[in-house]
Write a protein that holds these residues in place. Structure first.
Motif, PDB file in Angstrom:
ATOM      1  N   TRP A 188       0.647  -1.103   0.114  1.00  0.00           N
ATOM      2  CA  TRP A 188       0.069  -0.034   0.283  1.00  0.00           C
ATOM      3  C   TRP A 188       0.853   1.304  -0.138  1.00  0.00           C
ATOM      4  CZ3 TRP A 188      -4.339  -1.520  -1.380  1.00  0.00           C
ATOM      5  CH2 TRP A 188      -4.998  -2.717  -0.834  1.00  0.00           C
ATOM      6  N   GLN A 189       0.777   2.315  -0.633  1.00  0.00           N
ATOM      7  CA  GLN A 189       1.042   3.696  -0.687  1.00  0.00           C
ATOM      8  C   GLN A 189       1.219   4.117   0.704  1.00  0.00           C
ATOM      9  OE1 GLN A 189      -0.397   6.085  -3.518  1.00  0.00           O
ATOM     10  NE2 GLN A 189       1.076   7.779  -3.241  1.00  0.00           N
ATOM     11  N   THR A 190      -0.091   4.024   1.175  1.00  0.00           N
ATOM     12  CA  THR A 190       0.102   4.704   2.624  1.00  0.00           C
ATOM     13  C   THR A 190       0.343   3.611   3.602  1.00  0.00           C
ATOM     14  OG1 THR A 190      -1.485   6.066   1.962  1.00  0.00           O
ATOM     15  CG2 THR A 190      -1.236   5.745   4.395  1.00  0.00           C
ATOM     16  N   VAL A 191       1.578   3.455   4.439  1.00  0.00           N
ATOM     17  CA  VAL A 191       2.124   2.446   5.288  1.00  0.00           C
ATOM     18  C   VAL A 191       1.549   2.886   6.480  1.00  0.00           C
ATOM     19  CG1 VAL A 191       3.977   1.015   5.910  1.00  0.00           C
ATOM     20  CG2 VAL A 191       3.935   2.153   3.655  1.00  0.00           C
ATOM     21  N   GLN A 192       1.065   1.586   7.263  1.00  0.00           N
ATOM     22  CA  GLN A 192       0.867   1.814   8.655  1.00  0.00           C
ATOM     23  C   GLN A 192       1.817   1.646   9.381  1.00  0.00           C
ATOM     24  OE1 GLN A 192      -2.632  -0.942   8.911  1.00  0.00           O
ATOM     25  NE2 GLN A 192      -3.788   0.648   9.521  1.00  0.00           N
ATOM     26  N   ASP A 193       1.719   1.739  10.861  1.00  0.00           N
ATOM     27  CA  ASP A 193       2.825   1.551  11.702  1.00  0.00           C
ATOM     28  C   ASP A 193       3.350   0.312  11.603  1.00  0.00           C
ATOM     29  OD1 ASP A 193       2.331   4.168  12.654  1.00  0.00           O
ATOM     30  OD2 ASP A 193       1.156   3.607  14.187  1.00  0.00           O
ATOM     31  N   PRO A 194       4.666   0.310  11.712  1.00  0.00           N
ATOM     32  CA  PRO A 194       5.431  -0.947  11.459  1.00  0.00           C
ATOM     33  C   PRO A 194       4.957  -2.130  12.412  1.00  0.00           C
ATOM     34  CG  PRO A 194       6.921   0.848  11.307  1.00  0.00           C
ATOM     35  CD  PRO A 194       5.764   1.222  11.696  1.00  0.00           C
ATOM     36  N   GLU A 195       4.549  -1.717  13.713  1.00  0.00           N
ATOM     37  CA  GLU A 195       4.149  -2.649  14.853  1.00  0.00           C
ATOM     38  C   GLU A 195       2.918  -3.338  14.554  1.00  0.00           C
ATOM     39  OE1 GLU A 195       3.042   1.246  16.310  1.00  0.00           O
ATOM     40  OE2 GLU A 195       4.758   0.401  15.455  1.00  0.00           O
ATOM     41  N   VAL A 196       2.032  -2.797  13.595  1.00  0.00           N
ATOM     42  CA  VAL A 196       0.698  -3.192  13.208  1.00  0.00           C
ATOM     43  C   VAL A 196       0.674  -4.362  12.269  1.00  0.00           C
ATOM     44  CG1 VAL A 196      -1.601  -2.591  12.333  1.00  0.00           C
ATOM     45  CG2 VAL A 196      -0.173  -1.017  13.767  1.00  0.00           C
ATOM     46  N   GLU A 197       0.271  -5.644  12.519  1.00  0.00           N
ATOM     47  CA  GLU A 197       0.113  -6.597  11.762  1.00  0.00           C
ATOM     48  C   GLU A 197      -1.021  -6.909  11.107  1.00  0.00           C
ATOM     49  OE1 GLU A 197       1.034 -10.092  14.256  1.00  0.00           O
ATOM     50  OE2 GLU A 197       3.290  -9.340  14.911  1.00  0.00           O
ATOM     51  N   ALA A 198      -1.259  -7.789  10.088  1.00  0.00           N
ATOM     52  CA  ALA A 198      -2.048  -8.070   9.103  1.00  0.00           C
ATOM     53  C   ALA A 198      -3.463  -8.472  10.121  1.00  0.00           C
ATOM     54  CB  ALA A 198      -1.875  -8.926   8.135  1.00  0.00           C
ATOM     55  N   ALA A 199      -4.754  -8.215   9.790  1.00  0.00           N
ATOM     56  CA  ALA A 199      -5.723  -8.701  10.472  1.00  0.00           C
ATOM     57  C   ALA A 199      -6.090 -10.156  10.018  1.00  0.00           C
ATOM     58  CB  ALA A 199      -7.053  -7.877   9.881  1.00  0.00           C
ATOM     59  N   ALA A 200      -6.526 -10.790  11.275  1.00  0.00           N
ATOM     60  CA  ALA A 200      -6.595 -12.085  11.351  1.00  0.00           C
ATOM     61  C   ALA A 200      -7.907 -12.590  11.885  1.00  0.00           C
ATOM     62  CB  ALA A 200      -5.604 -13.023  11.787  1.00  0.00           C
ATOM     63  N   ASP A 201      -8.867 -13.112  11.142  1.00  0.00           N
ATOM     64  CA  ASP A 201     -10.305 -13.892  11.738  1.00  0.00           C
ATOM     65  C   ASP A 201     -10.890 -12.488  12.625  1.00  0.00           C
ATOM     66  OD1 ASP A 201      -9.651 -15.942  10.975  1.00  0.00           O
ATOM     67  OD2 ASP A 201      -8.754 -16.466  12.727  1.00  0.00           O
ATOM     68  N   LEU A 202     -10.787 -11.164  12.098  1.00  0.00           N
ATOM     69  CA  LEU A 202     -11.472 -10.206  12.497  1.00  0.00           C
ATOM     70  C   LEU A 202     -12.824  -9.969  11.741  1.00  0.00           C
ATOM     71  CD1 LEU A 202      -8.955  -7.285  13.189  1.00  0.00           C
ATOM     72  CD2 LEU A 202     -10.390  -8.617  14.924  1.00  0.00           C
ATOM     73  N   THR A 203     -13.948  -9.537  12.322  1.00  0.00           N
ATOM     74  CA  THR A 203     -15.051  -9.114  11.690  1.00  0.00           C
ATOM     75  C   THR A 203     -15.579  -7.741  12.051  1.00  0.00           C
ATOM     76  OG1 THR A 203     -16.594  -9.797  13.408  1.00  0.00           O
ATOM     77  CG2 THR A 203     -15.720 -11.613  11.829  1.00  0.00           C
ATOM     78  N   ILE A 204     -16.403  -7.285  11.294  1.00  0.00           N
ATOM     79  CA  ILE A 204     -16.862  -5.867  11.086  1.00  0.00           C
ATOM     80  C   ILE A 204     -17.615  -5.889  12.575  1.00  0.00           C
ATOM     81  CG2 ILE A 204     -18.374  -4.004  10.434  1.00  0.00           C
ATOM     82  CD1 ILE A 204     -18.203  -4.971   7.521  1.00  0.00           C
ATOM     83  N   ASP A 205     -18.299  -6.454  13.103  1.00  0.00           N
ATOM     84  CA  ASP A 205     -18.741  -6.348  14.419  1.00  0.00           C
ATOM     85  C   ASP A 205     -18.093  -6.745  15.544  1.00  0.00           C
ATOM     86  OD1 ASP A 205     -19.075  -8.902  12.963  1.00  0.00           O
ATOM     87  OD2 ASP A 205     -20.450  -9.717  14.175  1.00  0.00           O
ATOM     88  N   ASP A 206     -16.785  -7.426  15.094  1.00  0.00           N
ATOM     89  CA  ASP A 206     -15.737  -7.410  16.160  1.00  0.00           C
ATOM     90  C   ASP A 206     -15.314  -6.077  16.643  1.00  0.00           C
ATOM     91  OD1 ASP A 206     -16.016  -9.872  16.625  1.00  0.00           O
ATOM     92  OD2 ASP A 206     -14.481 -10.674  15.254  1.00  0.00           O
ATOM     93  N   LEU A 207     -15.178  -4.982  15.682  1.00  0.00           N
ATOM     94  CA  LEU A 207     -14.585  -3.666  15.849  1.00  0.00           C
ATOM     95  C   LEU A 207     -15.622  -2.932  16.706  1.00  0.00           C
ATOM     96  CD1 LEU A 207     -13.516  -2.982  12.178  1.00  0.00           C
ATOM     97  CD2 LEU A 207     -12.262  -4.010  14.064  1.00  0.00           C
ATOM     98  N   VAL A 208     -17.011  -3.129  16.792  1.00  0.00           N
ATOM     99  CA  VAL A 208     -17.930  -2.615  17.680  1.00  0.00           C
ATOM    100  C   VAL A 208     -18.100  -3.191  18.831  1.00  0.00           C
ATOM    101  CG1 VAL A 208     -19.846  -1.115  17.520  1.00  0.00           C
ATOM    102  CG2 VAL A 208     -18.516  -1.678  15.413  1.00  0.00           C
ATOM    103  N   PRO A 209     -17.486  -3.131  19.930  1.00  0.00           N
ATOM    104  CA  PRO A 209     -17.700  -4.298  21.163  1.00  0.00           C
ATOM    105  C   PRO A 209     -19.156  -3.867  21.499  1.00  0.00           C
ATOM    106  CG  PRO A 209     -16.310  -2.477  21.782  1.00  0.00           C
ATOM    107  CD  PRO A 209     -16.394  -2.359  20.158  1.00  0.00           C
ATOM    108  N   LEU A 210     -19.728  -2.896  21.505  1.00  0.00           N
ATOM    109  CA  LEU A 210     -21.083  -2.542  22.271  1.00  0.00           C
ATOM    110  C   LEU A 210     -22.040  -3.599  21.632  1.00  0.00           C
ATOM    111  CD1 LEU A 210     -21.115   1.093  22.525  1.00  0.00           C
ATOM    112  CD2 LEU A 210     -20.235  -0.554  24.303  1.00  0.00           C
ATOM    113  N   GLU A 211     -22.743  -4.410  22.752  1.00  0.00           N
ATOM    114  CA  GLU A 211     -23.755  -4.973  22.288  1.00  0.00           C
ATOM    115  C   GLU A 211     -25.031  -4.534  21.511  1.00  0.00           C
ATOM    116  OE1 GLU A 211     -26.227  -8.527  21.557  1.00  0.00           O
ATOM    117  OE2 GLU A 211     -23.845  -8.477  21.952  1.00  0.00           O
ATOM    118  N   SER A 212     -25.281  -3.130  22.024  1.00  0.00           N
ATOM    119  CA  SER A 212     -26.474  -2.508  21.216  1.00  0.00           C
ATOM    120  C   SER A 212     -26.350  -2.191  19.747  1.00  0.00           C
ATOM    121  CB  SER A 212     -26.613  -1.370  21.775  1.00  0.00           C
ATOM    122  OG  SER A 212     -25.110  -0.384  21.736  1.00  0.00           O
ATOM    123  N   TYR A 213     -24.811  -2.019  19.165  1.00  0.00           N
ATOM    124  CA  TYR A 213     -24.452  -2.053  17.837  1.00  0.00           C
ATOM    125  C   TYR A 213     -24.706  -3.347  17.067  1.00  0.00           C
ATOM    126  CZ  TYR A 213     -22.749   2.729  18.268  1.00  0.00           C
ATOM    127  OH  TYR A 213     -22.806   4.043  18.545  1.00  0.00           O
TER     128      TYR A 213
END
Length: 454
Positions: A35-60
């Motif tokens: 990617w042209q825009t590089v993230q922080d080096p310590e950030v690794e690739a996503a593994a087994d994440l889902t969109i709802d995992d990113l929003v931990p609140l049960e209401s969402y």
């Protein structure tokens, strides 16, 4: 051997339509190595994440589940899978023998037995089967299977897009709600200013222009607050549509801001391979290629065999007791002249395959742009928010200083209103930027192909 010579002539005639071979292997699309825009080096690739995992609140998460169950557009997309299943069955059935049953009863006007309802009764079975010598029917079935695969991928893409939009609309509601709270604070301050200016004016220690300015700002704040309250209503209605809910009342969204983490991005080929919309576009290329092959093979001779088994008699009992007649035949048909219809169909199929390829290229370019844009915005937000927080701190200190000077009679009302306006504007902007960063992380998750929990 005349029939063999005839067959050879028909075969060569049909092969003339295959002069342009259908190319099922389109040029590969070169993806960027990184990617042209590089993230922080310590950030690794996503593994087994889902969109709802990113929003931990049960209401969402509850809102996402409701939308996945009730959204009309998603349900219409799901119906396309069922339609594709039926089309596969139809194409598979075209490759199998067809068997029919016929029963016929006739009465002759000159019959001597008036009480007999029939003078001739016949019945039988007939079989017809097209031999798929060239694989035309197999190509059609394969195309239908690929269409079903693309429909399933399209449905998964629709699920993910819907989940992201639900979170985005909920964040919109939360943002408007927080801005309304800030604007109410602004209005309270402006009303207090108006009271102070009014008291000073009546005491002969203020100017009429200051009073008019204070009254103007108070009413302007009330108008802005009314507009924001309507924006909140619109945001609730938009979310209700996604939920498939006809009740347009407010949705219960908690005031807690969800802590949406940064979404790590892997290599482009790894990330984009997870996107079902790209998988669907790529599958459609293969489906159109198989249809193009089938359209070209329609120019070749067709082989069909048939069989008939018949019985007849003067009555139903005679028909069952009589000796059956049966026949077995085969035929060969080849298109000689159809006004160019078959060749036009083959060319149309080739154009459909080419169109599917360029549609895939367009989707791929859009996908890369979406990821690059979201990554770039994430870095921009990381720079903006600390600066806005520091600016708000200075604005708050400045506002307190001017308020103190104004209470002591040393300051001007216009200067006080200006610093108050700056503080509230910065507060609104900081809140908007924070919410935008959360929404951008949802956009990045969708662009990287993150799924939704089943």
């Amino acid at each position: 051997m005349k029939w063999l010579s005839c067959f050879a002539a028909l075969f060569l005639l049909g092969c003339g339509g295959l002069s342009k071979k259908v190319d099922a292997h389109h040029p590969d699309v070169a993806l960027p190595q990184a990617w042209q825009t590089v993230q922080d080096p310590e950030v690794e690739a996503a593994a087994d994440l889902t969109i709802d995992d990113l929003v931990p609140l049960e209401s969402y998460r509850s809102l996402i589940r409701r939308a996945l169950d009730e959204n009309p557009d998603l349900q219409l997309t799901a119906l396309q899978i069922r339609e594709a299943d039926l089309l596969v069955r139809d194409r598979r059935g075209a490759r199998l023998p067809e068997i029919g049953l016929t029963v016929d009863g006739r009465r002759d006007k000159s019959a001597q037995a008036p009480d007999d309802p029939f003078t001739t009764v016949s019945g039988g079975f007939n079989l017809s089967w097209e031999l798929d010598v060239w694989g035309r029917l197999a190509d059609a079935e394969a195309a239908a299977r690929l269409d079903r695969e693309a429909a399933r991928a399209t449905y998964q893409a629709a699920r993910r897009s819907l989940a992201a939009r639900v979170v985005q609309r909920a964040l919109d509601i939360l943002n408007v709600r927080r801005v309304i709270a800030i604007e109410r604070q602004r209005l309270e301050v402006l009303e207090t200013n108006e009271e102070i200016v009014t008291a000073r004016y009546r005491a002969g220690r203020g100017e009429l222009a200051d009073l008019e300015t204070a009254r103007r700002d108070s009413r302007n704040a009330r108008a802005a607050l009314a507009a924001l309250e309507e924006d909140a209503n619109q945001a609730h209605r938009a979310l209700r549509v996604l939920l498939g809910d006809l009740d347009m009342s407010h949705v219960d969204i908690p005031d807690t801001v969800p802590d949406v983490p940064r979404v790590p991005a892997g290599m482009p080929a790894q990330s984009l391979a997870q996107r079902p919309d790209l998988a669907a576009a790529l599958t459609r290329i293969r489906a159109e290629d198989r249809r193009a092959e089938a359209a070209h093979k329609a120019l070749l001779p067709a082989f069909r065999i048939g069989a008939n088994w018949d019985r007849s008699g003067g009555s139903p009992s005679d028909m069952l007791e009589g000796s059956p007649l049966w026949s077995l035949l085969g035929n060969l048909t080849a298109p000689l002249f159809q006004g160019g219809r078959l060749r036009a169909n083959a060319q149309l199929a080739e154009l459909a395959a080419e169109r599917a390829y360029w549609s895939y290229r367009n989707s791929l370019l859009t996908s890369v742009l979406e990821v690059e844009t979201a990554l770039s915005r994430e870095r921009a937000f990381a720079r903006q928010i600390p600066e806005l927080e520091a600016a708000l701190t200075h604005a708050t200190a400045s506002r307190r200083h001017f308020e103190e000077r104004y209470r002591e009679g040393l300051g001007d009302i216009l200067d006080l209103l200006a610093v108050q306006q700056t503080e509230f504007d910065l507060n609104v902007r900081l809140n908007q930027t924070r919410i935008d960063r959360l929404g951008n992380r949802i956009d990045l998750a969708l662009a990287l192909g993150l799924g939704v929990s089943e």
